[in-house]
Design a protein around this motif. Structure first.
Motif, PDB file in Angstrom:
ATOM      1  N   ARG A  40       0.817  -1.225   0.000  1.00  0.00           N
ATOM      2  CA  ARG A  40       0.000   0.000   0.000  1.00  0.00           C
ATOM      3  C   ARG A  40       0.847   1.271   0.000  1.00  0.00           C
ATOM      4  N   LEU A  41       2.171   1.097  -0.136  1.00  0.00           N
ATOM      5  CA  LEU A  41       3.087   2.246  -0.169  1.00  0.00           C
ATOM      6  C   LEU A  41       3.937   2.135  -1.431  1.00  0.00           C
ATOM      7  N   PRO A  42       3.397   2.411  -2.598  1.00  0.00           N
ATOM      8  CA  PRO A  42       4.108   2.142  -3.860  1.00  0.00           C
ATOM      9  C   PRO A  42       5.421   2.899  -3.991  1.00  0.00           C
ATOM     10  N   ALA A  43       5.516   4.107  -3.471  1.00  0.00           N
ATOM     11  CA  ALA A  43       6.774   4.850  -3.580  1.00  0.00           C
ATOM     12  C   ALA A  43       7.890   4.134  -2.832  1.00  0.00           C
ATOM     13  N   ARG A  44       7.566   3.628  -1.648  1.00  0.00           N
ATOM     14  CA  ARG A  44       8.586   2.926  -0.876  1.00  0.00           C
ATOM     15  C   ARG A  44       8.883   1.560  -1.491  1.00  0.00           C
ATOM     16  N   LEU A  45       7.871   0.943  -2.064  1.00  0.00           N
ATOM     17  CA  LEU A  45       8.077  -0.358  -2.682  1.00  0.00           C
ATOM     18  C   LEU A  45       9.056  -0.265  -3.849  1.00  0.00           C
ATOM     19  N   ARG A  46       8.962   0.820  -4.608  1.00  0.00           N
ATOM     20  CA  ARG A  46       9.846   0.969  -5.782  1.00  0.00           C
ATOM     21  C   ARG A  46      11.303   1.154  -5.395  1.00  0.00           C
ATOM     22  N   THR A  47      11.580   1.581  -4.177  1.00  0.00           N
ATOM     23  CA  THR A  47      12.959   1.845  -3.767  1.00  0.00           C
ATOM     24  C   THR A  47      13.601   0.658  -3.049  1.00  0.00           C
ATOM     25  N   GLN A  48      12.901  -0.468  -2.959  1.00  0.00           N
ATOM     26  CA  GLN A  48      13.458  -1.622  -2.250  1.00  0.00           C
ATOM     27  C   GLN A  48      14.547  -2.306  -3.080  1.00  0.00           C
ATOM     28  N   ALA A  49      15.488  -2.925  -2.381  1.00  0.00           N
ATOM     29  CA  ALA A  49      16.569  -3.663  -3.042  1.00  0.00           C
ATOM     30  C   ALA A  49      16.017  -4.929  -3.688  1.00  0.00           C
ATOM     31  N   PRO A  50      16.739  -5.494  -4.674  1.00  0.00           N
ATOM     32  CA  PRO A  50      16.304  -6.769  -5.252  1.00  0.00           C
ATOM     33  C   PRO A  50      16.155  -7.837  -4.180  1.00  0.00           C
ATOM     34  N   ALA A  51      15.265  -8.779  -4.435  1.00  0.00           N
ATOM     35  CA  ALA A  51      14.962  -9.810  -3.435  1.00  0.00           C
ATOM     36  C   ALA A  51      16.205 -10.584  -3.015  1.00  0.00           C
ATOM     37  N   ALA A  52      17.053 -10.929  -3.968  1.00  0.00           N
ATOM     38  CA  ALA A  52      18.257 -11.710  -3.639  1.00  0.00           C
ATOM     39  C   ALA A  52      19.185 -10.919  -2.729  1.00  0.00           C
ATOM     40  N   ALA A  53      19.341  -9.609  -2.995  1.00  0.00           N
ATOM     41  CA  ALA A  53      20.216  -8.776  -2.169  1.00  0.00           C
ATOM     42  C   ALA A  53      19.665  -8.650  -0.752  1.00  0.00           C
ATOM     43  N   GLU A  54      18.345  -8.455  -0.641  1.00  0.00           N
ATOM     44  CA  GLU A  54      17.737  -8.335   0.685  1.00  0.00           C
ATOM     45  C   GLU A  54      17.847  -9.648   1.452  1.00  0.00           C
TER      46      GLU A  54
END
Length: 550
Positions: free
Chosen positions: A152-166
């Protein structure tokens, strides 16, 4: 610019980022909740880099039914008394009461919890400010699941690291908690694949789980003055400080530079510049002497007496190194000049030399038999050490390592071990085939065990299982070289000792590698070199001996 009070729903979106700005934060907060609940078993599940699912299951104290409705309410906590003094005496990892609330603001929170003495469990579902509580059945403990993080927070979602890196960073984070809480059972699963497992153990066992058994076999225990953990031996270092880990009262922290410096100072000259040891140290301070409330993630803490804590760390490291049988001599001065054997030997072919001076901090100038002698102090010292090692090898029982060291061997080394195993054991070196290209180092010759030689064990193994036809000679020659005098270390006092040691050698004319130890020049050679003609140009010293011989 007009100052306005933000609407509550906007303020909540901003405040959630103080605690949960990425999936890693959710994992950290839920782990700390489990530890505060006294859990002995923690199971962490991650899917989609944590954006799809984060689940932490524990067997801790659980949440009583009458408190379940408050679990996801902001600033509702069981970990801090509601008075100002309690803030100055934080004794838990969590205390703000924001973790579950922030997770519900950023995703979909599902919690099931039951104290062991309670009949039936509580189930809490929360999303934003919508909270539902119902009764259910479940084993004792707590399971918290956060799904669809930042959906529900698309702006923050777009700034997340790739799944493998996280996922990689989550593995590192869980490893940190394993290192500082080794007495618990841990299991981390990433996308249904077991990434990290640990059975209850000590700090050494935690190092084995996180960094592998080879590293665990090279650590020393630390236990002194409120400091406990492990440090690596001087032979195990890295060019970076990424494996220097500290916790304060159980909380893994980003260490202030003063603590890292204290560890390095504890090693002193045992570590070359630019490298760092593997370090896992748990530091205990009085609750009122530290403040964990100086950073949203609580990874940075303020210490009331940082200098005093650093001094305790330095002393604990020094104590660990000083009491370990393989490190005691490394704290002594690096230079060791052999004492000549008690029984005098006839040295008809090596003269008694009188020291005249030192050149370039490496060469001795001496007089004897009417000639000038130039002695390479490094080569001479090397020869004396080699013969000392040869005399003492096998004179004392071999030293049993406190913990057998696991080694990787090449196929050639494994073949040579099969050939030479009995010979090596004969002079105190026990290496056992462990299968799959591994071997265990169990004993070392006592005379070699505490030499101030970098990577001592590896050098011994490389020489003993190398292609030299005489492994005993190769081991002793290599180990005699490292501690021998180097350029700039020579003084007149040390020069006298080198001459005495060389005079006592069975074969004083060359180092163990075949280089000459001495250069002899007669006065006639000097006179001719300077173009002298006259009464001084007569046969003396070696020239006189050669003339008489003819």
């Amino acid at each position: 610019m007009t100052i306005r009070v933000l609407p509550p729903h906007i303020a909540r979106l901003i405040a959630a980022g103080e605690v949960v700005s990425r999936p890693l934060d959710v994992v950290r907060e839920l782990i700390e909740n489990a530890l505060d609940a006294g859990a002995s078993r923690l199971e962490i599940e991650i899917e989609g880099g944590g954006l799809g699912l984060v689940r932490v299951r524990d067997n801790g104290a659980g949440i009583a039914a009458d408190g379940a409705a408050l679990a996801a309410v902001r600033h509702a906590t069981s970990k801090l008394e509601p008075d100002a003094d309690a803030v100055e005496r934080v004794t838990t990892l969590g205390f703000r009461g924001e973790a579950l609330w922030a997770a519900a603001q950023a995703g979909e929170l599902h919690l099931v919890s039951r104290p062991a003495a309670q009949v039936g469990a509580s189930e809490v579902q929360a999303q934003g400010e919508d909270v539902t509580v119902r009764r259910t059945s479940a084993p004792a403990g707590t399971t918290v699941t956060v799904r669809r993080l930042f959906a529900r927070l698309p702006a923050r979602l777009r700034t997340q690291a790739p799944a493998a890196a996280e996922a990689r960073e989550m593995t590192v984070l869980v490893g940190r908690y394993v290192l500082h809480h080794p007495g618990l059972h841990w299991r981390l699963t990433v996308d249904e694949e077991a990434r990290l497992t640990h059975a209850p153990s000590d700090h050494r066992g935690a190092v084995a789980s996180v960094y592998g058994p080879l590293n665990a076999n090279r650590v020393l225990r630390v236990q002194a003055d409120g400091i406990c953990g492990v440090i690596s031996g001087p032979e195990l270092t890295r060019a970076r400080r990424d494996r220097m880990h500290f916790s304060v009262n159980g909380r893994p922290i980003v260490a202030p530079p003063e603590l890292e410096k204290a560890v390095l100072e504890g090693y002193a000259e045992l570590l070359p510049a630019g490298v760092a040891p593997l370090t896992v140290l748990d530091i205990q301070v009085a609750p009122e002497d530290h403040n964990p409330n100086v950073h949203p993630a609580k990874q940075v803490v303020a210490l009331a007496d940082l200098a005093g804590v650093a001094a305790r760390v330095r002393s604990a490291v020094q104590t660990a190194l000083a009491t370990h049988p393989l490190a005691q001599a490394r704290l002594a001065p690096a230079l060791s000049l052999p004492t000549p054997p008690h029984t005098p030997r006839e040295r008809a072919n090596f003269p008694a030399l009188r020291l005249s001076g030192v050149f370039q901090g490496l060469y001795l100038l001496a007089e004897g038999e009417g000639d000038l002698w130039v002695i390479d102090a490094h080569a001479a010292h090397e020869r004396a050490l080699y013969e000392q090692f040869a005399r003492e090898l096998g004179a004392a029982p071999p030293l049993e390592l406190p913990e057998p060291e696991l080694l990787h061997l090449t196929p050639e080394q494994m073949a040579r071990l099969a050939e030479r195993g009995a010979e090596l054991r004969g002079w105190g070196l026990t290496i056992e085939d462990f299968g799959a290209g591994l071997a265990r180092l169990r004993t070392l010759p006592a005379t070699l065990a505490a030499l101030p030689v970098p990577r001592l064990h590896q050098q011994i193994i490389d020489s003993a299982l190398g292609d030299h036809p005489d492994p005993r000679r190769d081991v002793l020659a290599r180990l005699a070289c490292a501690p021998a005098l180097k350029a700039g270390m020579l003084t007149l006092e040390r020069g006298e000792a080198v001459l005495a040691a060389l005079n006592a050698c069975e074969q004083p004319w060359s180092c163990p590698h075949g280089r000459p130890t001495t250069l002899r020049m007669s006065e006639r050679e000097l006179a001719h070199a300077f173009g002298r003609r006259g009464t001084r140009d007569v046969a003396r010293g070696r020239d006189e001996a050669e003339r008489v011989g003819r």
